[in-house]
Structure formats: C-alpha cells, structure tokens
Scaffold this motif. Sequence first.
Motif, PDB file in Angstrom:
ATOM      1  N   LEU A 139       0.828  -1.211   0.000  1.00  0.00           N
ATOM      2  CA  LEU A 139       0.000   0.000   0.000  1.00  0.00           C
ATOM      3  C   LEU A 139       0.862   1.260   0.000  1.00  0.00           C
ATOM      4  O   LEU A 139       0.560   2.234  -0.705  1.00  0.00           O
ATOM      5  CB  LEU A 139      -0.927  -0.007   1.209  1.00  0.00           C
ATOM      6  CG  LEU A 139      -2.094  -1.001   1.177  1.00  0.00           C
ATOM      7  CD1 LEU A 139      -2.858  -0.963   2.492  1.00  0.00           C
ATOM      8  CD2 LEU A 139      -3.025  -0.696   0.010  1.00  0.00           C
ATOM      9  N   ILE A 140       1.933   1.248   0.779  1.00  0.00           N
ATOM     10  CA  ILE A 140       2.811   2.422   0.829  1.00  0.00           C
ATOM     11  C   ILE A 140       3.474   2.645  -0.527  1.00  0.00           C
ATOM     12  O   ILE A 140       3.582   3.781  -1.004  1.00  0.00           O
ATOM     13  CB  ILE A 140       3.868   2.235   1.934  1.00  0.00           C
ATOM     14  CG1 ILE A 140       3.201   2.291   3.309  1.00  0.00           C
ATOM     15  CG2 ILE A 140       4.958   3.303   1.830  1.00  0.00           C
ATOM     16  CD1 ILE A 140       4.140   2.060   4.459  1.00  0.00           C
ATOM     17  N   VAL A 141       3.918   1.563  -1.179  1.00  0.00           N
ATOM     18  CA  VAL A 141       4.553   1.698  -2.492  1.00  0.00           C
ATOM     19  C   VAL A 141       3.562   2.232  -3.512  1.00  0.00           C
ATOM     20  O   VAL A 141       3.886   3.099  -4.333  1.00  0.00           O
ATOM     21  CB  VAL A 141       5.140   0.344  -2.940  1.00  0.00           C
ATOM     22  CG1 VAL A 141       5.660   0.443  -4.373  1.00  0.00           C
ATOM     23  CG2 VAL A 141       6.276  -0.083  -2.016  1.00  0.00           C
ATOM     24  N   LEU A 142       2.331   1.722  -3.474  1.00  0.00           N
ATOM     25  CA  LEU A 142       1.314   2.191  -4.420  1.00  0.00           C
ATOM     26  C   LEU A 142       0.978   3.655  -4.206  1.00  0.00           C
ATOM     27  O   LEU A 142       0.689   4.387  -5.159  1.00  0.00           O
ATOM     28  CB  LEU A 142       0.051   1.339  -4.284  1.00  0.00           C
ATOM     29  CG  LEU A 142       0.160  -0.114  -4.765  1.00  0.00           C
ATOM     30  CD1 LEU A 142      -1.101  -0.881  -4.418  1.00  0.00           C
ATOM     31  CD2 LEU A 142       0.433  -0.172  -6.268  1.00  0.00           C
ATOM     32  N   ALA A 143       1.010   4.099  -2.953  1.00  0.00           N
ATOM     33  CA  ALA A 143       0.685   5.501  -2.656  1.00  0.00           C
ATOM     34  C   ALA A 143       1.876   6.430  -2.801  1.00  0.00           C
ATOM     35  O   ALA A 143       1.701   7.653  -2.839  1.00  0.00           O
ATOM     36  CB  ALA A 143       0.134   5.604  -1.228  1.00  0.00           C
ATOM     37  N   VAL A 201      10.688  -5.895   0.858  1.00  0.00           N
ATOM     38  CA  VAL A 201      10.964  -5.958  -0.578  1.00  0.00           C
ATOM     39  C   VAL A 201       9.935  -6.850  -1.280  1.00  0.00           C
ATOM     40  O   VAL A 201       9.574  -6.605  -2.432  1.00  0.00           O
ATOM     41  CB  VAL A 201      12.398  -6.466  -0.826  1.00  0.00           C
ATOM     42  CG1 VAL A 201      12.663  -6.630  -2.317  1.00  0.00           C
ATOM     43  CG2 VAL A 201      13.403  -5.488  -0.237  1.00  0.00           C
ATOM     44  N   VAL A 202       9.453  -7.892  -0.594  1.00  0.00           N
ATOM     45  CA  VAL A 202       8.372  -8.711  -1.152  1.00  0.00           C
ATOM     46  C   VAL A 202       7.154  -7.832  -1.414  1.00  0.00           C
ATOM     47  O   VAL A 202       6.513  -7.926  -2.472  1.00  0.00           O
ATOM     48  CB  VAL A 202       8.008  -9.872  -0.198  1.00  0.00           C
ATOM     49  CG1 VAL A 202       6.767 -10.607  -0.708  1.00  0.00           C
ATOM     50  CG2 VAL A 202       9.166 -10.853  -0.085  1.00  0.00           C
ATOM     51  N   GLY A 203       6.823  -6.961  -0.458  1.00  0.00           N
ATOM     52  CA  GLY A 203       5.711  -6.034  -0.670  1.00  0.00           C
ATOM     53  C   GLY A 203       5.950  -5.098  -1.834  1.00  0.00           C
ATOM     54  O   GLY A 203       5.036  -4.802  -2.607  1.00  0.00           O
ATOM     55  N   PHE A 204       7.192  -4.630  -1.980  1.00  0.00           N
ATOM     56  CA  PHE A 204       7.536  -3.772  -3.120  1.00  0.00           C
ATOM     57  C   PHE A 204       7.342  -4.524  -4.433  1.00  0.00           C
ATOM     58  O   PHE A 204       6.760  -3.995  -5.388  1.00  0.00           O
ATOM     59  CB  PHE A 204       8.984  -3.307  -3.001  1.00  0.00           C
ATOM     60  CG  PHE A 204       9.479  -2.503  -4.168  1.00  0.00           C
ATOM     61  CD1 PHE A 204       9.331  -1.130  -4.196  1.00  0.00           C
ATOM     62  CD2 PHE A 204      10.079  -3.130  -5.253  1.00  0.00           C
ATOM     63  CE1 PHE A 204       9.769  -0.389  -5.286  1.00  0.00           C
ATOM     64  CE2 PHE A 204      10.537  -2.401  -6.346  1.00  0.00           C
ATOM     65  CZ  PHE A 204      10.380  -1.027  -6.356  1.00  0.00           C
ATOM     66  N   GLY A 205       7.835  -5.765  -4.492  1.00  0.00           N
ATOM     67  CA  GLY A 205       7.683  -6.555  -5.710  1.00  0.00           C
ATOM     68  C   GLY A 205       6.229  -6.827  -6.050  1.00  0.00           C
ATOM     69  O   GLY A 205       5.837  -6.805  -7.219  1.00  0.00           O
ATOM     70  N   ALA A 206       5.397  -7.067  -5.018  1.00  0.00           N
ATOM     71  CA  ALA A 206       3.973  -7.305  -5.258  1.00  0.00           C
ATOM     72  C   ALA A 206       3.288  -6.036  -5.766  1.00  0.00           C
ATOM     73  O   ALA A 206       2.452  -6.091  -6.679  1.00  0.00           O
ATOM     74  CB  ALA A 206       3.311  -7.798  -3.976  1.00  0.00           C
ATOM     75  N   ALA A 207       3.628  -4.878  -5.188  1.00  0.00           N
ATOM     76  CA  ALA A 207       2.991  -3.621  -5.594  1.00  0.00           C
ATOM     77  C   ALA A 207       3.368  -3.220  -7.009  1.00  0.00           C
ATOM     78  O   ALA A 207       2.547  -2.663  -7.740  1.00  0.00           O
ATOM     79  CB  ALA A 207       3.363  -2.510  -4.611  1.00  0.00           C
ATOM     80  N   THR A 208       4.596  -3.490  -7.404  1.00  0.00           N
ATOM     81  CA  THR A 208       5.067  -3.102  -8.740  1.00  0.00           C
ATOM     82  C   THR A 208       4.933  -4.225  -9.757  1.00  0.00           C
ATOM     83  O   THR A 208       5.353  -4.065 -10.903  1.00  0.00           O
ATOM     84  CB  THR A 208       6.536  -2.656  -8.665  1.00  0.00           C
ATOM     85  OG1 THR A 208       7.343  -3.715  -8.118  1.00  0.00           O
ATOM     86  CG2 THR A 208       6.676  -1.414  -7.797  1.00  0.00           C
ATOM     87  N   ALA A 209       4.372  -5.373  -9.324  1.00  0.00           N
ATOM     88  CA  ALA A 209       4.213  -6.538 -10.200  1.00  0.00           C
ATOM     89  C   ALA A 209       5.532  -6.937 -10.849  1.00  0.00           C
ATOM     90  O   ALA A 209       5.581  -7.324 -12.011  1.00  0.00           O
ATOM     91  CB  ALA A 209       3.152  -6.271 -11.268  1.00  0.00           C
ATOM     92  N   ASN A 210       6.597  -6.836 -10.079  1.00  0.00           N
ATOM     93  CA  ASN A 210       7.934  -7.176 -10.570  1.00  0.00           C
ATOM     94  C   ASN A 210       8.282  -8.571 -10.088  1.00  0.00           C
ATOM     95  O   ASN A 210       8.620  -8.784  -8.919  1.00  0.00           O
ATOM     96  CB  ASN A 210       8.955  -6.149 -10.054  1.00  0.00           C
ATOM     97  CG  ASN A 210      10.281  -6.235 -10.792  1.00  0.00           C
ATOM     98  OD1 ASN A 210      10.754  -7.322 -11.098  1.00  0.00           O
ATOM     99  ND2 ASN A 210      10.874  -5.090 -11.073  1.00  0.00           N
ATOM    100  N   GLY A 211       8.194  -9.546 -10.983  1.00  0.00           N
ATOM    101  CA  GLY A 211       8.422 -10.934 -10.609  1.00  0.00           C
ATOM    102  C   GLY A 211       9.834 -11.219 -10.160  1.00  0.00           C
ATOM    103  O   GLY A 211      10.063 -12.075  -9.297  1.00  0.00           O
TER     104      GLY A 211
END
Length: 528
Positions: A139-143, A201-211
């Motif tokens: 959520l923080i990465v998306l915002a 970093v897992v949350g960052f990867g999920a927010a940016t859809a970076n596999g």
Amino acid sequence: MAEQDLQVPSSEPTRSAVKPAENEDKSPEALREAWHWLLHWWKDVVDEVDHIGVINKVQGESGLTARYVFMTCMSAGIAILGLLLSSPAVVIGAMLLSPLMSPIIGAGFALAIGDVRWLRECCWALAVGILVSIGFCALIVLASPLDTVTDEIAARTRPNLFDLGVAFFSALAGAYAMIKGREGTIVGVAIATALMPPLAVVGFGAATANGVVLGGSLLLFFTNLMTIALTAAIIARLYGFRSSLSSQQTLWQSILVVGVFLALAVPLAISLQRIAWEANAYRRANAVVADQFGDKARVSQLDLDFLSDPTRINATVLTPDLQPDVSERVQRLLVNELNQPFEVIINQYRVGVADSDVEAAELAAARLQAQNIEEDRRVSGLVTSMAMVAGVPPENVVVDRTAKRAMVKAKPLPGAGLGSYYVLEQRLAEMKPDWTVIIEPPATALPELELMKDDPLLPDKADYQLALWAIRRIDAPVAVSGDGLAGRALVKRLEDAGVTARYAGQGNATRGRLRLEWLAPDALADGD
C-alpha cells in the motif's frame, strides 16, 4: 664388560617399546575422561535452566495480539520507506520496532518439545505478520511516488552465504536470550535484520508486479526464516527442552512435528546447495587465477556475478610478468572443472619490476583497480536496477561500456502506462548521470494531447514530450487525428524530430485534443 655392553642395548628397546604402549593406553582414556567431564558440565548447565518457566514465558509472548499486529505494521512501514529512500539508517530504525522474534523463536521451541498446538499458534501469528507486512508495504509503495528499485532493494533479492550467516547467528542469539531470560530489543533487532527488509521488498515486488524482485526477496525471506526456526529448535533441544515437557504430545503429533521439521529443511537444503556451489566457485576461481601466475603475483580483487548468463568473473592481478591469453585459459579450466559456462576478464597490472618502484607501482595499480571496481559495481547495480524495473532477467539488459549506454525492453506491467516507464527511465538516468539509460516501453496507448488555450496549434508540452519519448523508444510510425490545422502542425513537428507520422483526419479525437495511434509500417500511405 661384555655382558654390560650387551645388556644396555637390550634394555633400551624395552623401555622405548613400553612408553609408546603406555601413551597409547593413556591417550584414549584421557579423551574419554575429557568427554565425560564435558557431558557432566553441560548437564549442570542444562539443569540450571528453568524449562517450565522458559516455556511459559516464550509461549505467552509468541501469540497473535493487537500490539503484535500494530508494531509489525509500523516496522514494515519504516522499512519500506528506508528501502525506497535507499537509507540504511532508516532501515535500521525499523528493526527497533519489529516483533517478529517472538513467534519465530516460539515455533522453534514448539518444534523442540513437539507441542503441535503451540506450533500452530506460532505459525498463525507469523502468517498474519507476514501478510500484514507485505500488504502494508505494498500500500505504501502504491501511494508513494517512489517506486524505483534502489540499491538497498536490489541487495535483498538473492540469498547468499552472508545472509545465511546473519540469520544463523541471529537465531543463536535469540534462542540463548530466551533461555537465559535476557531477551530484549537488541536481540529482536538481530532477528528483524534477517527478516523485515526482505519482507518489505516482497511487498515492493507485489505492488510493482515485478516478478524478479518478488521471487528473489521471497526466497531470501523464507531461507532466513527456516534458518532461524530450525536453529532455535536445535538450540532448545541442546538445552534440554524435550517432548516430556509438553502435555500435548502424542505419536501422531510427534510424526507431524518431524514432518514439519523436514518440510522446513528441504527448501533450506536447496538454498544451501546453491550457496555452497557459489562459495566453491569463488574459491576455485581464485585458485585457478592465482595458479596462472608465479608466487610473486597477487590476486588483489576477484568478483563473480552469478546473476549474469554466463557467470561473469572479473579479476585484478598484480604481477611482475604479464601473461598473454590468460583469460581464455582460466575460462577453459573453470568450464571443465565446474561444468558451468563462464565469462572471464582478467586485468593485469605490472608491478615489482624494480624494488624501488614496487610501492609506487602497487599504489598506482590500486588506484586504478579501485576505479575499475567502482565502475563495475555501478554498472552491475545499473543492470540489476534496469532489469528489475523492466521485469526481465539481467541478461536482457544490453550494455555498451565503451559508449556508457544501457538498454532494455520492458515487459508490460499491470497498471503501468507509458508515463510510468518514462519516470522510471528519468530516475535511473539521474542515478547514473554519466550513462545513457534507455528503457523501451511496451507499445501501450499513446496519450491524447490537449491543445494549449493560448495557442490552439500547440499541444501541452508535458504530454508532447511523453509521446515523443515513447515514439522514439519504440521506433514505430504514428497516426495523428483531430483538428486539421493542429493535426498537420503536429505531424510536421514530429517529422522534424525524426519521427514518421501521418495525418488521419478528425477520427475519434475529442474536441480540443489530438489523438495519437500506433501504425504498422506497411500501413503508411501518402496524403491525408
């Protein structure tokens, strides 16, 4: 005299033969006594532990509570902001709040005593903490306007021997502190160091859809998690925590505990196998490079890039005698020995030609080496960042070191428009100002250009710059539709900028706007 002369040599062998026999008899006995003493000493240490009290304390702190969830969110939020800002100090601040130690150490003790119900409670608390951390970070990465893969993020996408060591020693400290009643913030920081940053970093990867980021950080997190849990279980067993201390112990529960233990051990063993191979590859590469030069030479630097394909080896050697074709020889030897493709680059610096010049030559070589190392580090970091931003493997990034130019073709990412790729390229270019960074975006919809009110023939500058950037990166012709005068003026402007364009009439363009659409090369035709 003759008898004495004969007795002396006959007695000496007897004494010399007896002594070794006595030593041979005493040595095993001394070892057995030392072993028994050690066992007796350790038994006294174990007997001093209040096992029931420790279990009650650990069990009381390892459950799911509102405070645990809140502090996990706060720790995750600070960690992801520190990673986005690439600030180690902020990341360290997140460790002071993280409560992840309690359920993990609790799971280790539950495994040691075979208490399935307690193990289930710890796993539930840990699962909630993991999901809350990932979700809150996402959520923080998306915002946040910051979504660039920083060096701090890239460093936590691949487990290595040092990460495993941090997790192992953290588990030792955590289990010992719990048993001795000295748990506290510092021990919690040690556990969080191994878990919270990769989880963020897992949350960052999920927010940016970076596999690439998601998979690498998830592997690092679970490798560290399994290392901590299993190490804590082993330490607890060594301190006398047994199944007899649990009132929940049954045969089937024992089998289940053993199954969980093995399930944790299997993926950890796979990670350890990879880490061991990399450590052996580094050791063998260093030995093979050193063997190509004499004793007076010195391998001052050796870097292995396991993310590249093939694995890249960059070595710096200080030698009095330069060796021709040494890179090719080392490459052949390593390929034959390790059955893995390698790309070897060996930089030789001649030193020690005269004794008086040794220090000056080594100093000059060291300066040049430091510059090369720094440049390699920067290039490697740039390649990793570009690959993660584009969602592709690092080998897909094309690097021209001579021209200082790096290019990559990005994969479509959910929710990412052309503006996202444009911003990412700009930020990477700002991080590496002496390099030309090119990200080719997917051919998604081009922006509509709003015409300026004070000059209706000119489109908005920001929209035009974005469209021009995308057209140049993808290198495809476009059709312009909308107001006739403004549309033809835009076609002329694009052609002057080296872009192939044609006017397609009013089309579906909104009044006061110009619409841009991609064209296939064979769709071009003369005229309007």
